[in-house]
Structures are given as structure tokens and as C-alpha cells.
Enzyme design. Structure first.
Site, PDB file in Angstrom:
ATOM      1  N   SER A 150      -0.317   3.453  11.319  1.00  0.00           N
ATOM      2  CA  SER A 150      -0.156   2.564  10.166  1.00  0.00           C
ATOM      3  C   SER A 150      -1.011   1.306  10.223  1.00  0.00           C
ATOM      4  O   SER A 150      -1.253   0.683   9.203  1.00  0.00           O
ATOM      5  CB  SER A 150       1.310   2.162  10.035  1.00  0.00           C
ATOM      6  OG  SER A 150       1.737   1.504  11.203  1.00  0.00           O
ATOM      7  N   HIS A 185       2.548   8.324   7.032  1.00  0.00           N
ATOM      8  CA  HIS A 185       1.388   7.883   6.245  1.00  0.00           C
ATOM      9  C   HIS A 185       0.460   9.046   5.878  1.00  0.00           C
ATOM     10  O   HIS A 185      -0.487   8.843   5.120  1.00  0.00           O
ATOM     11  CB  HIS A 185       0.600   6.824   7.023  1.00  0.00           C
ATOM     12  CG  HIS A 185       1.314   5.515   7.117  1.00  0.00           C
ATOM     13  ND1 HIS A 185       1.190   4.521   6.181  1.00  0.00           N
ATOM     14  CD2 HIS A 185       2.210   5.052   8.033  1.00  0.00           C
ATOM     15  CE1 HIS A 185       1.954   3.490   6.515  1.00  0.00           C
ATOM     16  NE2 HIS A 185       2.581   3.789   7.643  1.00  0.00           N
ATOM     17  N   LYS A 237       6.194   6.240   0.843  1.00  0.00           N
ATOM     18  CA  LYS A 237       4.747   6.041   0.762  1.00  0.00           C
ATOM     19  C   LYS A 237       4.195   6.957  -0.341  1.00  0.00           C
ATOM     20  O   LYS A 237       4.311   6.620  -1.499  1.00  0.00           O
ATOM     21  CB  LYS A 237       4.131   6.245   2.138  1.00  0.00           C
ATOM     22  CG  LYS A 237       4.691   5.150   3.078  1.00  0.00           C
ATOM     23  CD  LYS A 237       4.231   5.181   4.459  1.00  0.00           C
ATOM     24  CE  LYS A 237       4.643   3.926   5.211  1.00  0.00           C
ATOM     25  NZ  LYS A 237       6.066   3.575   5.209  1.00  0.00           N
TER      26      LYS A 237
END
Lengths: 79, 392
Positions: free
Chosen positions: B185, B213, B244
């Protein structure tokens, strides 16, 4: 007792090149506040200690480590 | 001495940060105009510091699904999955995620943080070994600590270090769980997953990949790094978040180990919390459908990513190791990072600022993240703002 001193001596040898040249390192030296060891440096130091003693140091035990002597005590338990 | 005295050092550090970097901590999004624009301090800005990789938080179909679920099932579940908090939507989403990832079992959790906490605190117990990449997210550290496994870190993406540790730890003859992330990240780089899989097989370890992610971002079908690297069948556990690419809130763990189901009885963070709200479940399900049927979103995300990475590279800025939708611009001096961050905001561009000790190497980052929803004009405007503030 002799073995403990030997462990302490080896740890101090590993720490010396990681801190400014004139820094005094004693068993009571606080790793974070006196030596300003950040997380990256601490990983490098732990890796060298692991190689020196052929051990694996779990990061769980580091919560109890404040001084050089605390570190030596934990290492001694793992040898 | 009172109960808050132990925070004295933290308070001092916080006050110093507030004095020096106060503007950053005072950012409030007054109005969200779209998935890439908001109003901050009365000024319209381009959002280049979110994790809204596919822009689905403002997708009309996702919003409609969330509204409909709220009307039908209410604003919250008011209970644990173990009690009254399992609605048909939770079960359907678990099936949809299993189908999407090609796994036999999935458990849905209330947040992504909660997913890692729940899974790791149960899987990696006393006597087990958790071997994690040093750059792993706090939720991974916290989950391992809570479970009581012995925790060891290996240097970030350093296979030599990982193998050295596996070789030593193998002698313990116990379960070793290696934990990595699909995309890290902070630096935005991929895990060296093929090499890690080889080592996992060689030393008989388990592998958990947090695709927080990378879900919706990597792989031909958006399944994440394991799909992109062609090693999905070698990964034991996949965790991830809905906050996300899926634009909602929630988390999951998927696996082909059917025993995963035991976590429903063993995992305290699963049992002792309210289940995800109907709106989150419904929008996450819709987002997953969209990811499946609209690969063009991923294409646009990568076009935007490559365009900004190339532009910032041409400015000789110190970037992350590879172009991915997380593009950190690195500064050795945190005050220089603050100057540029403030300048960007004044020019109508919001990015995240990440300060030590949260950064892996003691530097400060301006963390840009790209979205499929950014227009080419917005990407150019972000590049122009950086150029104006960092030239010379």
C-alpha cells in the site's frame, strides 16, 4: 554469567557500526532513545544477530526489549 | 498519575505533527462531487489520493443496489453473523466471491482490517509461525499478535532473506504461514509471488496473500496478483477488502481449504461484531459483477497509471519501484513533502501525505493513487501541478 557477557559483547559489536562513532554503548543503553534505532536499522541489527547466533528472533519478544541488556537476555533465551 | 499519562509521548509527537503538518490533518471532504472530485475548504479539487481504483464508489448501479438493499433490509443488521446478522445477501456475496476467485469457500467480514484480524488471529495460533513481509499492513501484524503465533519478518520482497528464515524455522517442524500483499500500500510494488510460491512449496509452508489493493486491479479478470502471476492454485488463503476497488466497506477471506469454515466458530473478530450492513453487501456484490463484465475499467486504470507515472518520471521525481495505481512520490525531507502537498491542494489536487514512521524507509511520501474514472485532462492537471511545484 560468562556466556551472558559473551552475548552482550557480541551484541555491542554488532550495534557499534550502526551508531555514531563516539557513542558509548553499555548494558543500560536504551536502544530507541539513546541510539535512535529506527525500524529499518532494527531489522538490519536483528538480521545480524540472527546470523551471528544462528537463531530466529520472533518480533513478539521485542516488546519486552528496551535496553541492550534486555536484548541480550532475550537472545540468551533463544540460543 | 492518570489513565492517559501513558500517552504523553504520543501526545507530544502528535502536537509536533499538528504544528508542522496541521493542514494535512485538518482535511475534510465537504462535498463529494464524483469519484475523482470533491470540495475541500470550499475549493473543488481532483482526488488523486483515494483507493477508488475503479471509481465504483459513485457508480450509479452500485448506488442503486445499496439504496434498494437499505429499503428492503434496513440500515444495519444489528447483530453478529453468528446470531441474527446473516442475511441472504451475505451468503450470496460469499458465493459470488468464491466463484470470482475460483475458491471453494469464502467468509465475509465487516471491514478489511477485520478480515485480516479475524483470519490471522485464528489461523496463526500459539505454536505456529507467522512469517510476514516487513512492509505488510498493520492489520496483518495485529492479527498475528492477537493469535499468539511467533512472528518473524523477512525483508521486503527479499527472497534470500525469506529463504534463510524458512530454512532456520523449518527445524521447528511446525506450521509456517507466509503472509504477503498483492500490491503493497505504500510503495505500490507487487510481491515477488512466483518466487515466494516456490519457497512455500519447497519448505512446506502455507501462503496467505492480502489482495486488498490488487483485487480489481491486477490479473486478466481482476482477481489480483495471484491470477496475474498464474499461481492462484498455489495460494492457500486470499484476504481482501471491499473498500478499494469495490468502493464499499467490508472484507473477506477465500480459500480452497474447506476447513476455512471453522473460522466462523473460532474467530472472535468474526463472532463478536455486527455483520456488514445490507447496503455495503449489495453494493459490493454489484461492484463485483461490474468488475467481471467491464474489463475496460481496468484498461483505463492502467492507461491513467502509466500516463501519470511516465509524466512524474520525466520530472525526475523519486517514485515507487514500478508503475502501479499507487504512485508514491518520495521526499527525503518531510517539510519539502509538506510544501509540495500544500501547493498541490492550492492548485486543486489532493494526494495523501505519508510521514515517518508510517513510511517503510524513513522518507516522506506524497502518495498518488489512480482511478479508472480520472479523465486524461485530470491526469494532465495532476502532472502539471507536480511540475509547477517541483521544477528546478
Amino acid at each position: 554469567m560468562g556466556e551472558e557477557r559473551e552475548v552482550l559483547g557480541k551484541i555491542i559489536q554488532i550495534l557499534k557500526p550502526m551508531v555514531p562513532e563516539d557513542t558509548e554503548i553499555t548494558p543500560e543503553t536504551d536502544l530507541a532513545t539513546d541510539l535512535s534505532i529506527d525500524s529499518l536499522k532494527s531489522m538490519e541489527i536483528l538480521a545480524q544477530i540472527e546470523d551471528t547466533f544462528d537463531i530466529s528472533i520472533p518480533i513478539n519478544v521485542l516488546a519486552e526489549v528496551r535496553t541492550v541488556e534486555d536484548l541480550a537476555t532475550q537472545i540468551k533465551k533463544l540460543i | 498519575m492518570n489513565i492517559f499519562d501513558k500517552f504523553d509521548k504520543l501526545v507530544q509527537a502528535g502536537q509536533k505533527l499538528e504544528q508542522e503538518f496541521g493542514a494535512f490533518f485538518q482535511v475534510v471532504m465537504d462535498e463529494i462531487l464524483s469519484s475523482t472530485e470533491a470540495v475541500i475548504n470550499g475549493k473543488k479539487v481532483i482526488l488523486a489520493g483515494t483507493n477508488n481504483y475503479l471509481g465504483l464508489s459513485m457508480d450509479p448501479e452500485c448506488i442503486e443496489a445499496a439504496c434498494q438493499a437499505t429499503r428492503q433490509n434496513g440500515t444495519g443488521t444489528t447483530g453478529s453473523r453468528m446470531a441474527n446478522g446473516t442475511f441472504s445477501g451475505h451468503v450470496q456475496l460469499e458465493k459470488a466471491l468464491s466463484n470470482f476467485l475460483g475458491c471453494s469457500n469464502t467468509i465475509v467480514f465487516t471491514t478489511g482490517y477485520g478480515a485480516n484480524l479475524a483470519v490471522l488471529s485464528s489461523l496463526a495460533g500459539p505454536g505456529d509461525i507467522a512469517l510476514l513481509d516487513a512492509d505488510c499492513h498493520a492489520s496483518i501484524y495485529d492479527g498475528c499478535r492477537m493469535g499468539g503465533a511467533e512472528m518473524f519478518r523477512f525483508k521486503h520482497n527479499n527472497m534470500e532473506d525469506l529463504e534463510k528464515r524458512l530454512s532456520r524455522l523449518q527445524k521447528r517442524k511446525t506450521n509456517i504461514l507466509i503472509i504477503i500483499e498483492g500490491l503493497y500500500s505504500m510503495l505500490g510494488d507487487r510481491a515477488c509471488i512466483r518466487e515466494i510460491v516456490e519457497l512455500k512449496e519447497k519448505y512446506g509452508a502455507y501462503l496467505l496473500v492480502d489482495e486488498a489493493h490488487s483485487l480489481g486491479v491486477l490479473g486478466e479478470n481482476g482477481r489480483g496478483l495471484a491470477e496475474e502471476a498464474g499461481v492462484s492454485d498455489k495460494v492457500d488463503f486470499i484476504t481482501g477488502t471491499f473498500s478499494k476497488s469495490l468502493g464499499a466497506t467490508g472484507g473477506f477471506c477465500s480459500s480452497n481449504h474447506q476447513q476455512l469454515e471453522i473460522l466462523r466458530y473460532a474467530s472472535r473478530p468474526y463472532i463478536f461484531t455486527a455483520s456488514p450492513s445490507p447496503s455495503n453487501i449489495a453494493s459490493a456484490r454489484k461492484a463485483l459483477e461490474i468488475i467481471t463484465k467491464r474489463p475496460d475499467l481496468r484498461t483505463r486504470l492502467w492507461q491513467n497509471t502509466n500516463a501519470l507515472y511516465d509524466r512524474l518520471s520525466s520530472l525526475k521525481l523519486n517514485l515507487g519501484p514500478e508503475p502501479t495505481p499507487i504512485i508514491p512520490v518520495r521526499f527525503t525531507d518531510p517539510h519539502e513533502a509538506l510544501r509540495v502537498w500544500k501547493g498541490l491542494l492550492a492548485k486543486g489536487v489532493y494526494v495523501n501525505m505519508v510521514l515517518p514512521p508510517a513510511t517503510p524507509d524513513g522518507s516522506a511520501f506524497l502518495r498518488c493513487s489512480m482511478s479508472a474514472s480520472h479523465t486524461p485532462e485530470q491526469v494532465s492537471a495532476i502532472g502539471d501541478a507536480f511540475e509547477a511545484l517541483t521544477a528546478g
